[in-house]
Design a protein around this motif. Structure first.
Motif, PDB file in Angstrom:
ATOM      1  N   VAL A 147       0.846  -1.190   0.000  1.00 51.71           N
ATOM      2  CA  VAL A 147       0.000   0.000   0.000  1.00 51.71           C
ATOM      3  C   VAL A 147       0.885   1.244   0.000  1.00 51.71           C
ATOM      4  O   VAL A 147       2.057   1.197   0.369  1.00 51.71           O
ATOM      5  N   PHE A 148       0.307   2.344  -0.407  1.00 46.36           N
ATOM      6  CA  PHE A 148       0.994   3.632  -0.404  1.00 46.36           C
ATOM      7  C   PHE A 148       0.590   4.353   0.867  1.00 46.36           C
ATOM      8  O   PHE A 148      -0.593   4.460   1.175  1.00 46.36           O
ATOM      9  N   ASP A 149       1.565   4.804   1.638  1.00 46.27           N
ATOM     10  CA  ASP A 149       1.209   5.349   2.947  1.00 46.27           C
ATOM     11  C   ASP A 149       0.616   6.748   2.879  1.00 46.27           C
ATOM     12  O   ASP A 149       0.204   7.301   3.892  1.00 46.27           O
ATOM     13  N   HIS A 150       0.564   7.325   1.708  1.00 36.50           N
ATOM     14  CA  HIS A 150      -0.125   8.601   1.571  1.00 36.50           C
ATOM     15  C   HIS A 150      -1.325   8.467   0.639  1.00 36.50           C
ATOM     16  O   HIS A 150      -1.669   9.378  -0.098  1.00 36.50           O
ATOM     17  N   ALA A 151      -1.931   7.327   0.700  1.00 37.93           N
ATOM     18  CA  ALA A 151      -3.121   7.123  -0.097  1.00 37.93           C
ATOM     19  C   ALA A 151      -4.191   8.128   0.308  1.00 37.93           C
ATOM     20  O   ALA A 151      -4.381   8.400   1.484  1.00 37.93           O
ATOM     21  N   ALA A 152      -4.852   8.678  -0.675  1.00 36.85           N
ATOM     22  CA  ALA A 152      -5.871   9.687  -0.381  1.00 36.85           C
ATOM     23  C   ALA A 152      -7.151   9.051   0.128  1.00 36.85           C
ATOM     24  O   ALA A 152      -7.981   9.696   0.754  1.00 36.85           O
ATOM     25  N   SER A 153      -7.286   7.795  -0.133  1.00 35.04           N
ATOM     26  CA  SER A 153      -8.505   7.118   0.296  1.00 35.04           C
ATOM     27  C   SER A 153      -8.145   5.851   1.042  1.00 35.04           C
ATOM     28  O   SER A 153      -6.995   5.429   1.075  1.00 35.04           O
ATOM     29  N   LYS A 154      -9.125   5.242   1.624  1.00 35.28           N
ATOM     30  CA  LYS A 154      -8.872   4.036   2.395  1.00 35.28           C
ATOM     31  C   LYS A 154      -8.484   2.870   1.479  1.00 35.28           C
ATOM     32  O   LYS A 154      -8.836   2.838   0.311  1.00 35.28           O
ATOM     33  N   VAL A 162      -5.689   0.642   5.471  1.00 36.46           N
ATOM     34  CA  VAL A 162      -5.353   2.052   5.603  1.00 36.46           C
ATOM     35  C   VAL A 162      -6.653   2.831   5.732  1.00 36.46           C
ATOM     36  O   VAL A 162      -7.565   2.653   4.931  1.00 36.46           O
ATOM     37  N   LYS A 163      -6.709   3.659   6.743  1.00 30.82           N
ATOM     38  CA  LYS A 163      -7.885   4.508   6.922  1.00 30.82           C
ATOM     39  C   LYS A 163      -7.512   5.936   6.576  1.00 30.82           C
ATOM     40  O   LYS A 163      -6.401   6.383   6.844  1.00 30.82           O
ATOM     41  N   SER A 164      -8.453   6.639   6.018  1.00 27.56           N
ATOM     42  CA  SER A 164      -8.244   8.039   5.705  1.00 27.56           C
ATOM     43  C   SER A 164      -8.801   8.876   6.845  1.00 27.56           C
ATOM     44  O   SER A 164      -9.950   8.740   7.230  1.00 27.56           O
ATOM     45  N   LYS A 165      -7.926   9.703   7.412  1.00 26.58           N
ATOM     46  CA  LYS A 165      -8.320  10.459   8.591  1.00 26.58           C
ATOM     47  C   LYS A 165      -7.918  11.914   8.411  1.00 26.58           C
ATOM     48  O   LYS A 165      -6.740  12.254   8.480  1.00 26.58           O
ATOM     49  N   GLY A 225      -7.588  13.804   5.900  1.00 23.72           N
ATOM     50  CA  GLY A 225      -6.642  14.079   4.825  1.00 23.72           C
ATOM     51  C   GLY A 225      -5.346  13.308   4.953  1.00 23.72           C
ATOM     52  O   GLY A 225      -4.550  13.264   4.029  1.00 23.72           O
ATOM     53  N   LYS A 226      -5.115  12.720   6.113  1.00 26.47           N
ATOM     54  CA  LYS A 226      -3.926  11.881   6.276  1.00 26.47           C
ATOM     55  C   LYS A 226      -4.345  10.424   6.350  1.00 26.47           C
ATOM     56  O   LYS A 226      -5.421  10.094   6.829  1.00 26.47           O
ATOM     57  N   SER A 227      -3.464   9.579   5.899  1.00 26.37           N
ATOM     58  CA  SER A 227      -3.784   8.167   5.959  1.00 26.37           C
ATOM     59  C   SER A 227      -3.185   7.555   7.224  1.00 26.37           C
ATOM     60  O   SER A 227      -2.109   7.936   7.683  1.00 26.37           O
ATOM     61  N   GLU A 228      -3.900   6.632   7.765  1.00 25.06           N
ATOM     62  CA  GLU A 228      -3.453   5.952   8.977  1.00 25.06           C
ATOM     63  C   GLU A 228      -3.362   4.464   8.686  1.00 25.06           C
ATOM     64  O   GLU A 228      -4.327   3.839   8.264  1.00 25.06           O
ATOM     65  N   ILE A 229      -2.178   3.904   8.889  1.00 32.51           N
ATOM     66  CA  ILE A 229      -1.990   2.484   8.647  1.00 32.51           C
ATOM     67  C   ILE A 229      -2.543   1.711   9.834  1.00 32.51           C
ATOM     68  O   ILE A 229      -2.106   1.908  10.959  1.00 32.51           O
ATOM     69  N   VAL A 230      -3.505   0.872   9.575  1.00 30.53           N
ATOM     70  CA  VAL A 230      -4.099   0.113  10.679  1.00 30.53           C
ATOM     71  C   VAL A 230      -3.741  -1.367  10.604  1.00 30.53           C
ATOM     72  O   VAL A 230      -4.166  -2.152  11.433  1.00 30.53           O
ATOM     73  N   ALA A 231      -2.954  -1.739   9.623  1.00 34.65           N
ATOM     74  CA  ALA A 231      -2.502  -3.115   9.509  1.00 34.65           C
ATOM     75  C   ALA A 231      -1.057  -3.213  10.007  1.00 34.65           C
ATOM     76  O   ALA A 231      -0.396  -2.201  10.218  1.00 34.65           O
ATOM     77  N   GLN A 232      -0.600  -4.425  10.182  1.00 31.93           N
ATOM     78  CA  GLN A 232       0.789  -4.634  10.598  1.00 31.93           C
ATOM     79  C   GLN A 232       1.722  -4.338   9.429  1.00 31.93           C
ATOM     80  O   GLN A 232       1.554  -4.878   8.340  1.00 31.93           O
ATOM     81  N   ILE A 233       2.704  -3.479   9.665  1.00 32.94           N
ATOM     82  CA  ILE A 233       3.666  -3.170   8.615  1.00 32.94           C
ATOM     83  C   ILE A 233       4.773  -4.218   8.605  1.00 32.94           C
ATOM     84  O   ILE A 233       5.455  -4.431   9.611  1.00 32.94           O
ATOM     85  N   VAL A 234       4.908  -4.889   7.495  1.00 42.41           N
ATOM     86  CA  VAL A 234       5.893  -5.963   7.375  1.00 42.41           C
ATOM     87  C   VAL A 234       7.216  -5.416   6.865  1.00 42.41           C
ATOM     88  O   VAL A 234       8.288  -5.817   7.306  1.00 42.41           O
ATOM     89  N   GLU A 235       7.132  -4.477   5.948  1.00 39.86           N
ATOM     90  CA  GLU A 235       8.335  -4.001   5.285  1.00 39.86           C
ATOM     91  C   GLU A 235       8.075  -2.613   4.707  1.00 39.86           C
ATOM     92  O   GLU A 235       6.966  -2.329   4.254  1.00 39.86           O
TER      93      GLU A 235
END
Ligand SMILES: [Zn+2]
Length: 58
Positions: free
Chosen positions: A22-29, A40-43, A45-55
């Motif tokens: 995923v792109f960490d600055h995705a404009a949408s979820k 990824v949740k959109s909050k 205007g900023k995106s929030e990663i809600v999954a476990q980041i592997v890499e």
């Protein structure tokens, strides 16, 4: 180069274990392509990663 703010992240879905990029600055979820869980949740205007980041990819 080091000031770049955006990254592609490989995340792991907590529900089904699917890994996807995923792109960490995705404009949408972003949702898991397998089970539909939010990765990824959109909050505000900023995106929030809600999954476990592997890499972090760059
Ligand atoms: Zn999933």
């Amino acid at each position: 180069m080091s000031k770049r703010k955006s990254n592609f992240l490989k995340v792991k879905c907590g529900d089904c274990g699917n890994q996807q990029v995923v792109f960490d600055h995705a404009a949408s979820k972003v949702e898991c392509i397998i089970c539909g869980k939010s990765l990824v949740k959109s909050k505000g205007g900023k995106s929030e990663i809600v999954a476990q980041i592997v890499e972090v990819l760059d």
